[in-house]
Design an enzyme around this catalytic site. Structure first.
Site, short mmCIF file in Angstrom:
data_model
loop_
_atom_site.label_atom_id
_atom_site.label_comp_id
_atom_site.label_asym_id
_atom_site.label_seq_id
_atom_site.Cartn_x
_atom_site.Cartn_y
_atom_site.Cartn_z
N ASP A 507 0.86 -1.18 0.00
CA ASP A 507 0.00 0.00 0.00
C ASP A 507 0.90 1.24 0.00
OD1 ASP A 507 -2.29 1.52 0.09
OD2 ASP A 507 -2.77 1.06 2.19
N GLU A 510 2.76 4.83 -4.18
CA GLU A 510 2.77 5.70 -5.37
C GLU A 510 4.11 6.40 -5.61
OE1 GLU A 510 -0.88 4.41 -4.18
OE2 GLU A 510 0.35 5.75 -2.96
N ASP A 583 -8.83 3.90 -2.24
CA ASP A 583 -9.71 4.37 -1.16
C ASP A 583 -11.00 4.96 -1.71
OD1 ASP A 583 -7.74 3.54 0.54
OD2 ASP A 583 -6.88 5.52 0.83
#
Length: 910
Positions: A507, A510, A583
């Site tokens: 997670d 990015e 999300d």
């Protein structure tokens, strides 16, 4: 049901602990904030500044090379074109003599593509023709204006630089500030050439402006798809107003719907489709990328004489722009959608065959608070007879958010917990993010710092940013040594508290940096090899995903398939595992948009994809939760997930009525797993995604081209999830004029080529089986996928108008690489023709023993009651078997069979 539909808690406000301090919509750039986009859009359209120097042409086995020259600066570039085996064209443009090397994306392509030999012919001094495959395919390069056309069978498919948008900003040395005029410096700063300011952040560009851009005209195409990840429609929109699509991986909590701004991942692949052909454009660049799209549909216009009207053909104009790197683009010539999938996979790799357990239901929450909580949730599934395979732990399971550790107060016996789950043949997944807490006492941090495994700032020190643990450093996964080091940390003797039933979730990769520009890493941070982060930003998550998958594979000595879920991704991420859409929010709009988001991922190679069922943030009302479970059960990756500030929402929380419906949706998913697993096997071989837009299966039916609320699961099932509240019927387009479609629950038949209003209740999720197909299922769901190893199969045979059907069943052990290393697999073909259902091996290279039998076969579309049904094993005598026939449903059922799943046998209807 009225009481059920009105139940549900209030949606709370966004807690401070969920969203980082600087969260807010204004923190992300709009297109007018991006300097290189502004510069490229200001270039005069229509007149190219570049000319090919025809006398520099060189031909070799690698293709054709010739120089380009900028007509004003006289800087020279090298144009390389080649034909790749399988109807793919590659075009590369780079500086001929750059003052330093420019970044060329590594590791995404799975190997050096096999080229076909080109033959060259100079038609005249201004035109060069390159051909291959006996002249069936051609490239035509013209000098003035410079254009490159790609032709198939004499028809122009794609023209490069038809709008004169080719742009290649050359690297240069920094200006001498002592001798430059202040006005010139101000002009360069305002243009963002050497530095760029956004909010309080200043991006120092050590190499100056370096953007590249190129336009493409797609002749005859007005339907374009692809370029995930955006929360937008399946059919890409014209960007003439509203700005371009952005591909820049960012942590965008509760992202806007119908936005062209980038989200967590990116795949710079666009597909264009028309009745006769599908093509693809793959723009291999890992820096920030923007894409403008202008589409003109076919229409009639007045001729100059006004006496007649002439037809103006469809076409789509693309304008790709990237902040840095080189121009490296692939034109995939199809001609079918399936060909595009194969051509793209031949470049970037095929979808990895997932372990079977990962296709079951996954239960996740941020966070299950301790071991007792995990055990209680696990027992809740058993108590309510709901199957599931995996329970997940978010960041709170660690010691102060230090990855590869456990909070021993909350999880005192991690191996014991994993063994408890493994005894029930279930798995545990834990999170591992790329940020490492700055703590000299934290061994992972100390080792990474000492070995130089962190990304550096522009001063050469380890880059420091803020994420969940507070001040952090970020692992430099672009460094092969760092990837190997990170992979080694998953070894059982390195990862304390782990067992071989522990799997991983990447997670925040990015990467997410709470106090960074746009909540990510500054572009002037420095990676392995001296490359700035701007060059490879979109690759960061790809590299962590790769390293994690390799770590889990190495953990088993290379025998067991890994399972890794990632939030950030790039082209080629399909080789390493699964992706989810990040999300989302518990609203009907997010449920609705999830379908085109997953379809877009699927057609761009990311086949193993899913969403947070129920919505990550806010509390879903019961009806929304039910509909989301029904939809999620019909999508490749199936996981319920929610934030810690939401109310608990395990499937039994909302009362027996909701529990019953969710249980049915999950159980039907488990019964259908043999079909899903077979589809993933096919995806590994052919790259055709399990979840497909209608136009992929029906490419010659224009009414399917924009459909995004229903889709195909393989070629046999049509799924129509309900995504609106309170509805009592849904509109279903049944494609395939003259085909048959059967409701999988009622066996009601519908004819293709029409749209029908289909009645629904809260406990129904419309699914239809296509006539002419055979779908394998398990007769029971069991408690998890491992339960199904000995459970019998049932086959559903849906007859087409000619009374025929065909389908496949793939089997292996579900977890190891033995299917490829030792050919331990079985692929069985079921064919119904002239009243006979034949089971036969369709791949003799595989050897796999199965204890399972086929115990039930149902035929839908049998118009008359048969006089008898006989069963015959290979070489044995045919014997009558009992059957039931329901005339109103045209349904024939045979039960109590004991036919081997991997045996040759025959059932005959007389």
């Amino acid at each position: 049901m009225e009481g059920l539909m009105s139940r549900g808690g209030e949606a709370p406000g966004t807690p401070d602990s969920v969203i980082p301090e600087n969260e807010g919509k204004e923190k992300f750039k709009k297109y007018n904030h991006i300097a290189f986009y502004r510069r490229q859009k200001e270039l005069q359209q229509g007149s190219s500044y570049y000319r090919p120097l025809m006398d520099t042409l060189e031909m070799s086995e690698r293709g054709a090379e010739l120089e380009l020259i900028h007509t004003e600066t006289e800087v020279r570039f090298l144009l390389c074109v080649c034909a790749i085996q399988g109807r793919v064209v590659r075009v590369k443009i780079n500086e001929l003599q750059p003052i330093r090397a420019r970044y060329e994306v590594p590791d995404v392509l799975i190997g050096e593509p096999v080229r076909e030999r080109l033959s060259a012919e100079k038609a005249d001094k201004d035109t060069l023709r390159l051909s291959w495959s006996n002249g069936q395919y051609q490239m035509r390069i013209t000098r003035s204006p410079f254009q490159l056309e790609v032709l198939c069978g004499g028809e122009v498919m794609v023209t490069l630089n038809s709008q004169g948008r080719l742009c290649f900003e050359t690297l240069r040395d920094p200006p001498d500030k002592g001798s430059s005029q202040k006005g010139e410096q101000d002009d360069e700063d305002s243009a963002g050439l050497w530095k760029e300011t956004f909010r309080q952040f200043i991006d120092i560009k050590a190499n100056g402006p370096s953007s590249v851009g190129l336009d493409f005209t797609l002749h005859g195409f007005s339907n374009v798809y692809g370029i995930p990840e955006h929360a937008d429609t399946l059919l890409l929109k014209d960007t003439s107003s509203g700005g371009p699509y952005r591909l820049y991986n960012l942590d965008v909590f509760a992202y806007d719907i119908h936005s062209k701004l980038g989200l967590y991942g990116s795949v710079p692949l666009l597909l264009a489709h028309k009745l006769e052909r599908t093509i693809g454009i793959f723009w291999l660049n890992a820096s920030e990328t923007l894409l403008d799209i202008s589409t003109v549909s076919e229409n009639l216009v007045a001729s100059p004489s006004l006496a007649k009207r002439r037809k103006l053909p469809s076409q789509t104009e693309l304008h790709w722009m990237s902040e840095s790197g080189i121009i490296d683009t692939f034109i995939l010539l199809g001609p079918s959608p399936s060909d595009i999938f194969t051509q793209y996979a031949g470049l970037t790799g095929w979808q990895a065959l997932p372990p079977l357990f990962s296709l079951g239901y996954n239960q996740c929450r941020w966070n299950y608070k301790d071991e007792a909580d995990v055990r209680a949730v696990d027992q809740g599934f058993d108590r309510h007879h709901i199957p599931y395979d995996v329970i997940w732990l978010d960041i709170e399971h660690t010691q102060g958010k230090r990855y590869f550790t456990w909070d021993r107060q909350l999880f005192p016996d991690p191996p014991g917990l994993q063994c408890y789950l493994q005894d029930k043949k279930r798995k545990l997944v834990v999170i591992s993010d790329p940020h490492i807490k700055i703590d000299p006492e934290y061994s992972l941090y100390a080792e990474a710092k000492n070995c130089g495994h962190f990304v550096k700032d522009r001063e050469g020190n380890p880059y420091e940013g803020s994420c969940w643990p507070g001040p952090c450093c970020y692992l430099d996964f672009s460094n092969p040594k760092t990837r190997d080091w990170y992979s080694s940390k998953f070894a059982l003797d390195n990862y304390e508290g782990s067992t071989d039933s522990l799997f991983v979730w990447n997670d925040m990769n990015e990467p997410s940096v709470f106090d960074g520009p746009e909540q990510t890493m500054p572009k002037d941070a420095v990676h392995y090899g001296g490359w700035e982060h701007r060059e490879l930003h979109n690759l960061y998550g790809f590299y962590q995903h790769w390293a994690t998958a390799e770590g889990l594979t190495w953990r088993s000595g290379g025998t067991e398939r890994p399972f890794v879920l990632t939030r950030s991704f790039f082209a080629g991420s399909q080789r390493f595992g699964a992706v989810w859409t990040g999300d989302n929010v518990a609203t009907w709009d997010y449920l609705k948009i999830s379908i085109p988001m997953l379809l877009t991922l699927s057609i761009t190679g990311i086949s193993f994809c899913g969403v947070d069922v129920g919505g990550f943030f806010h509390d879903p009302e019961p009806e929304l939760l039910v509909r989301w479970y029904q939809a999620g059960a019909l999508q490749p990756f199936f996981r319920g997930h929610s934030a810690m500030q939401t109310k608990r929402r395990e499937p039994w929380i909302f009362g027996e009525e909701v529990t019953t419906i969710i249980r049915a949706a999950i159980s039907q998913r488990y019964c259908l797993l043999p079909y899903w697993y077979t589809l993933f096997h096919q995806a590994q071989l052919s790259a055709k995604p399990p979840m497909r837009p209608l136009w992929v299966e029906f490419p010659k039916e224009p009414q399917t081209f924009a459909v995004e609320d229903q889709y195909m699961i393989g070629s046999a099932l049509l799924a129509c999830p309900v995504t609106d509240p309170g509805v009592k019927e849904v509109k279903v387009l049944f494609p395939g004029c003259g085909e048959y479609w059967y409701d999988v629950h009622s066996s009601q038949i519908f004819r293709g080529g029409r749209t029908v209003n289909v009645s629904v209740t809260l406990d129904s999720a419309p699914v239809f089986q296509r006539g002419g197909t055979v779908v394998p299922r398990k007769k029971e769901a069991g408690t998890c996928t491992a339960d199904q190893n000995s459970m019998p199969f049932s086959l559903t045979v849906a007859l087409d108008p000619k009374g025929s059907a065909v389908g496949d069943l793939y089997m292996d052990d579900g977890h190891s690489f033995n299917y490829t290393d030792k050919k331990e697999f079985a692929l069985q073909r079921f064919t119904f023709f002239n009243g006979k259902l034949l089971s036969s091996c369709s791949d003799n290279t595989g050897k796999f023993e199965s204890r399972c039998s086929v115990e039930c076969v149902q035929w839908m579309g049998v118009r008359e009651r048969p006089s008898a049904v006989t069963a015959q094993l290979s070489g044995d005598r045919a014997e009558n078997v009992p059957f039931t026939y329901e005339e109103k449903r045209s349904l024939l059922t045979v039960k109590g069979l004991k036919l081997g799943a991997v045996q040759n046998w025959q059932l005959e209807i007389k």
